[in-house]
Design an enzyme around this catalytic site. Sequence first.
Site, mmCIF file in Angstrom:
data_model
loop_
_atom_site.group_PDB
_atom_site.id
_atom_site.type_symbol
_atom_site.label_atom_id
_atom_site.label_comp_id
_atom_site.label_asym_id
_atom_site.label_seq_id
_atom_site.Cartn_x
_atom_site.Cartn_y
_atom_site.Cartn_z
ATOM 1 N N LYS A 721 0.871 -1.175 0.000
ATOM 2 C CA LYS A 721 0.000 0.000 0.000
ATOM 3 C C LYS A 721 0.907 1.223 0.000
ATOM 4 C CE LYS A 721 -3.872 -1.861 2.741
ATOM 5 N NZ LYS A 721 -4.585 -1.708 4.036
ATOM 6 N N GLY A 722 0.474 2.309 -0.552
ATOM 7 C CA GLY A 722 1.307 3.503 -0.533
ATOM 8 C C GLY A 722 1.334 4.116 0.853
ATOM 9 N N GLU A 725 1.947 9.578 1.504
ATOM 10 C CA GLU A 725 1.077 10.694 1.876
ATOM 11 C C GLU A 725 0.348 10.452 3.192
ATOM 12 O OE1 GLU A 725 -0.495 12.611 -1.986
ATOM 13 O OE2 GLU A 725 0.042 10.575 -2.514
HETATM 14 MO MO1 MOS Z 1 1.123 13.634 -4.442
HETATM 15 S S1 MOS Z 1 0.295 15.412 -3.787
HETATM 16 O O1 MOS Z 1 -0.225 12.912 -5.183
HETATM 17 O O2 MOS Z 1 2.436 14.083 -5.377
#
Ligand code: MOS
Length: 759
Positions: A721-722, A725
Amino acid sequence: MDAAAPRPKENMGEPLPRVDARLKVTGQAHYPADLPIANIAYGALATSSIAKGKVTKLRLDDARAVPGLLDIVTYGDMDKVDKPKFGNSGATSIGPLHDRTIFHDGQIVALAVAETFEAAEEAARLIRAEYEEEKPTATFDSPGTATIPAAGKSPLFKEDVKAGDFDAAYADAAVKIDQRYSTPTQHHNPIELFSTTAFWEGDQLTVHEPSQNVTGWKVELARQLKIDPAKVRIVSPFIGGAFGSKGPMTPRTAIVAVAAKRLGRPVRCVTSRMQAFGTQTYRAETRHRIRIGAGKDGRITAFAHEGWEVTSRPDPYVVGGTSATGRMYDYGSVLTHVSLVQADRNTPGYMRSPPETPYVYALENAMDEMAVALGMDPVEFRRINEPKTEPIGKKPFSSRSLIQCYEQAAEAFGWAKRDPKIGAMRDGDWLVGMGCATAIYPTAVAPCAARVRLTVDGDVRLQCGSHEIGTGVRTVAGQMASERLGVSIDRISVEMGDSSLPPAPVSGGSISTASVCSAVLKACDAIRTKLYAAATAEGGPLAGSRNEEFELVGGKIVAKSGASAKVEDVLKAMQVGAIEEYAEFAPKGATPGALKKLYAGTPEFHGGEQDEDSVKYAFGAEFVEVRINRYTREIRVPRIVGAFAAGRIMNTRTARSQLMGGMIWGIGQALHEATEIDRRYARYVNRDLQDYLVPVNADIKDLQVILVPEVDHAVNPAGVKGLGELGNVGTAAAVASAVYHATGKRIRDLPIRIEQLLV
Ligand code: MOS
């Protein structure tokens, strides 16, 4: 092992140091504006001093008189070039030199090109524009804004999610809140300034520019210049901070390319920090109204989230975080609505967790307010409202370790020692407050291509047009190849950041590790299959082990039975010097045209809430301690603990680093960051790093990242999973809750500053 290199737990990779770390810290990594280029000319932008109106006249005489001036690109000079398009590859549809309309303050009116940077700057400053000026609309509540529903107006926002009958449930709720929250304008200030360097070799254009999307830019720039995309190359091997700001291409790129063509020389334009505020994207200010209704038992029965976001006049940029907030808890009923508020501003754009940061800030503040209203512990309140399926589509979560995150973070933080009474915790002159909040980020994945070559000498070359924006993607891609091919990481070279490499999707939306690693996995497995077929062929060294499971370890193919053969010998027997595989990965559910779209620079995203089988999110829980001086109201954050679960962790060092950076940014959002706008002129005021506040080392004390083990095979072949962010989602709400706990003051408008605590 130290804090920077956490010991891997289940389903986590080794904390290998970044493969490009030495290049970066010794200054050998060439950022696009650093690359030495012969015979280069320098460009400097002249920008508008009004926010709305028309340029009636441009006086260029003084500028042209500057010694060393070579050219000025301005109105009329871009007529043979198509206007930019607003979308994932383009930051705005405003073609600043296509017509004389001014849409926002700081809009490009000309590019001065000279023999030296200084001469270009001087000339740009001497360009005098005369205007037919109109009164601009700056932001919320300014006269002249237009408010429109986001749904249907923007390709970026599909629908206002809803479920059940909110109005009835809210009316019946025993305990309810109805509150408003806001987040300010925030501007990207990567340490590496924004820049474009362009040169032509015949009809072949090369652009060196920090970019999170070299393939998308290649195609979009070719479209604007009306040339074959094969004639355009975007090069961006290292990027000094991006976080969305280098995701979509801005109009400057084509202007510099045109200047280079006219001059027949390379042209480099580095945007000043001040100019970047108007010529790049930013996070627009948002407003929220949240209503929550619950029973006395703490079970939520009604949730409504209304959001308002500022955008430019021409472009319907929208983040629309209700998609995630509407699915966060077991609400019973959900009502959401997102509106766009058009003003005379440059078009906003992606900034780290674009929707979640502002929307989850509002939601998690409201959750804390609700817990207080119920007289309930905020962690317990979240536990009670933990959903079995997501409330909108009633789909299961592919995995959801939120409660584990809360438990582990609470334990490490010492939440049990918190006295829930407001203002009850003190240490000398300091009021102590503790708060917590949830982090959420959708797990998406996109098609991606990669080329991997294994040589008879045992070296591996991995090529993929992804982007090292500071995440360590070269390292984790290399780790995936190392694991699948049994080659140590120091024998693997990873090439990225060039549109001439196999295409990767935009490095945004926290998709890169999953997408790139899935493509690398596929390429490596194709190599493994060839090797094994050769080794087990008639007369091969493993002929007796056909159909057995096998591993590649330390340069050997090892069959389950224990029989082994050297990879080198197998390649020699095959009479080849190398095996090279080009793999195209398409996620489950990809449309038939998905790969074509990857090459066109417009990749499909899959995952998040879109898939049929389940919704896919990564989660975390963050706990914050604040200390507020009882006399001065100075606010400090001595401690912050975050626990996160994000499927397979490729590298605990880079993962921790990403999450830590996110949490630090979250503290900045809570206490520091805000772009001030002069409403009279719709102009950003604090356009430098002196007045645009961000946290520095002295603001960050004890910060702990806990990686919570999680296995999720549904998200993508890599199981990743990422998390790029995830870390900064929820942090600001945790700070706001802690400030309330310390002082009894609920600050609903970010950033939280001393003056708000004095009144
Ligand atoms: Mo990120 S804000 O989707 O580079």
